[in-house]
Design an enzyme around this catalytic site. Structure first.
Site, short mmCIF file in Angstrom:
data_model
loop_
_atom_site.label_atom_id
_atom_site.label_comp_id
_atom_site.label_asym_id
_atom_site.label_seq_id
_atom_site.Cartn_x
_atom_site.Cartn_y
_atom_site.Cartn_z
CD GLU A 1 -8.54 4.86 -1.83
OE1 GLU A 1 -9.21 4.72 -1.00
OE2 GLU A 1 -7.38 5.49 -1.48
CG ASP B 1 -2.24 0.76 1.03
OD1 ASP B 1 -2.13 1.89 0.34
OD2 ASP B 1 -3.33 0.43 1.74
CG HIS C 1 -8.54 0.08 4.75
ND1 HIS C 1 -8.42 -0.10 3.57
CD2 HIS C 1 -8.08 1.31 4.69
CE1 HIS C 1 -7.94 0.55 2.73
NE2 HIS C 1 -7.78 1.63 3.53
CG ASP C 2 -11.01 3.42 3.66
OD1 ASP C 2 -10.38 3.82 4.61
OD2 ASP C 2 -10.23 3.83 2.61
CG ASP D 1 -4.11 5.74 0.15
OD1 ASP D 1 -5.31 5.11 0.55
OD2 ASP D 1 -3.93 7.10 0.83
#
Length: 556
Positions: free
Chosen positions: A265, A110, A328-329, A211
């Site tokens: 992302e 990431d 995770h979001d 990201d």
């Protein structure tokens, strides 16, 4: 690592390992604590490598583990080449990576380079004086020009500009004030990033998840943009045209030199935006990760189907998609798209995993979803530590919103739900740690855990394994043509996958009641490949599915 040769199949999609893989996302500080400090770490992952192998997954995406003050749980990086001590050492990292590779599992890193931490040395230098060589590594607005044009911040209710007294100027941060945005228009910044990526690629990392990358390029004139368009964040803040040149530069400098892939992302606001990022002849990124269905738990099933069908149709012959329903979001998969009640949690989680693993695209499974882990009840704002949740709460107070309604929604949708520790067994703290965990364990861990589901052949876990095995052994579920059936059916999502004469029918009941579908395809039924019930009700051209039943059948 030399890049592999690619061949074409009958629908003219190039074949490669990252398309055929199944990706499993690990939130490292919530996965497994090996040293009793309450935080997950690399050695904890090493302890569970055999478990990961048993799932059949072939890739792991791990959230950031770089040196960080942890304002945003690692998405505020202060040194991109140093490991955050709570996770272990560089030696621990290498042992973990080697252990994955030994088991045929690739690692996706990431990379957080839209912004850094305000504790990164680049920013410390940048804010020290206006003539510092690092000044142009970030976006600054001199205070003598007046207040900068409005920019919305996703985390800060005061906006995306913060005044810094040291040089009498404002700096830009699309996220928290502790996360200043890097200036990608400065070529020195870009080549710093490419060097970081090469550093990790040389260590053996197999891919990069970029990201918030669609926001990296900014219009540095900073024209006035109207307030009140926060819901159009991607439109106003993302996909500035120079981004494509930067991605092509990244491809030439890094990606083309290794057998790796990169996924951003977000993929803009249109199908064309996504294609412009990932189509092979663009030489930019390799996979689109879009958010059209992130809020689709509020949609009718017909709308949900329309979204996935639209994207699949557009990418049928060019480009490649990721398939995901949680990360995770977001809050937990089974709460948002299934049914978390004791009666239906297992079958609905199985149905959702069947869906993700039978669609065209690379499936992304978030840790714990292979168990059907659920949301945790956190009705009070005092329980929250997430910078996003706290920022949203401050914004709600500032705007005079109904805080009761706000907390109800936060409790359900907050990303805190997806960050509770992995539930390994029914011992204290679910076997995650021997001490107080950094985030409390979901109280349902005694019922939902790996050890219990290992023993149950009908569990969510064992169904997940069967489904991964089916996908890994049948390329029709990877590359096969997708065709939606009975699109107006409000209960059942049905489609076929076809490749080189092989055909499979997928039937998914998204409801808590029996539902039927009628189709000529039913006369071609051959062998049942997956079924989360013990039976399948067939009457002539009609199949009746039980609540949340998921069936995959080979067709003649």
């Amino acid at each position: 690592m030399k890049k592999e040769n690619k061949v074409k199949n009958s629908i003219d999609i190039s074949k490669t390992w990252w398309k055929e893989g199944v990706l499993y996302q690990i939130y490292p500080q919530s996965f497994k604590d090996s040293d009793g400090d309450g935080f997950g770490d690399f050695k904890g992952v090493i302890e569970k490598l055999d478990y990961l192998e048993s799932l059949g997954i072939t890739m792991v995406w791990m959230n950031p583990f770089f040196e960080s003050p942890m304002v945003d749980n690692g998405y505020d990086v202060s040194d991109y080449r140093v490991i955050q001590p709570r996770y272990g050492s560089m030696e621990d990292f290498q042992n973990m990576l080697d252990g994955m590779h030994k088991r045929g599992i690739k690692l996706v890193l990431d990379v957080v380079v839209n912004h850094s931490s305000n504790e990164h040395d680049w920013f410390k230098q940048s804010r020290s004086s206006r003539d510092n060589p690092y000044r142009e590594y970030y976006h600054w607005w001199p205070a003598e020009k007046g207040e900068p044009p409005f920019r919305h911040s996703l985390f800060d209710p005061e906006g995306a500009w913060t005044y810094d007294e040291q040089t009498n100027a404002y700096y830009l941060h699309y996220f928290a004030a502790a996360q200043p945005d890097l200036n990608w228009e400065n070529s020195k910044v870009r080549y710093e990033v490419y060097d970081i990526m090469k550093f990790w690629a040389e260590k053996g990392v197999d891919g990069f998840r970029m990201d918030a990358f669609q926001y990296a390029s900014k219009d540095t004139i900073f024209p006035e943009w109207p307030k009140g368009h926060e819901e159009e964040y991607d439109k106003w803040y993302g996909m500035n045209p120079p981004l494509h040149g930067y991605l092509n530069e990244m491809y030439n400098e890094v990606i083309s030199k290794y057998d790796i892939f990169a996924v951003a992302e977000g993929a803009g606001t249109t199908l064309q935006d996504a294609h412009d990022i990932v189509d092979a002849d663009r030489n930019e990124l390799q996979m689109a990760y879009h958010f059209d269905y992130v809020g689709s738990d509020q949609l009718k099933l017909t709308d949900f189907k329309a979204i996935f069908t639209k994207w699949d149709t557009s990418f049928a012959e060019e480009g490649w998609l990721s398939i995901f329903l949680s990360n995770h979001d977001n809050s937990r998969l089974v709460n948002r798209f299934g049914n978390s009640s004791p009666e239906y949690r297992t079958v609905s989680a199985q149905m959702l995993n069947t869906f993700m693993l039978s669609m065209r695209g690379t499936p992304y499974t978030y840790f714990g979803d292979e168990l059907g882990m659920t949301n945790i009840d956190m009705p009070s704002i005092e329980e929250y530590v997430d910078v996003s949740a706290l920022g949203d709460y401050k914004r709600a107070v500032k705007e005079g919103k109904d805080l009761g309604e706000f907390m109800k929604n936060l409790n359900f949708y907050s990303r805190e739900n997806s960050r509770t520790p992995m539930q390994w067994n029914d011992s204290k703290n679910a076997g995650f740690t021997t001490t107080t965990p950094w985030k409390k364990v979901n109280p349902d861990y005694k019922d939902i855990n790996v050890a219990k589901q290992e023993k149950d052949p009908t569990s969510v876990l064992n169904h997940f394994r069967k489904m991964v095995k089916l996908r890994n052994e049948n390329k029709v579920l990877v590359y096969g043509k997708y065709e939606l059936l009975d699109k107006n059916n409000e209960d059942i999502y049905a489609y076929t996958r076809v490749l080189d004469g092989k055909k499979m029918l997928v039937l998914l009941n998204f409801t808590d009641h029996d539902s039927s579908i009628t189709s000529p395809q039913i006369q071609q039924l051959a062998e049942i490949q997956i079924n989360n019930y013990n039976s399948l009700a067939i009457n002539n051209h009609t199949i009746t599915l039980k609540p949340y039943q998921a069936v995959i059948v080979s067709l003649n």
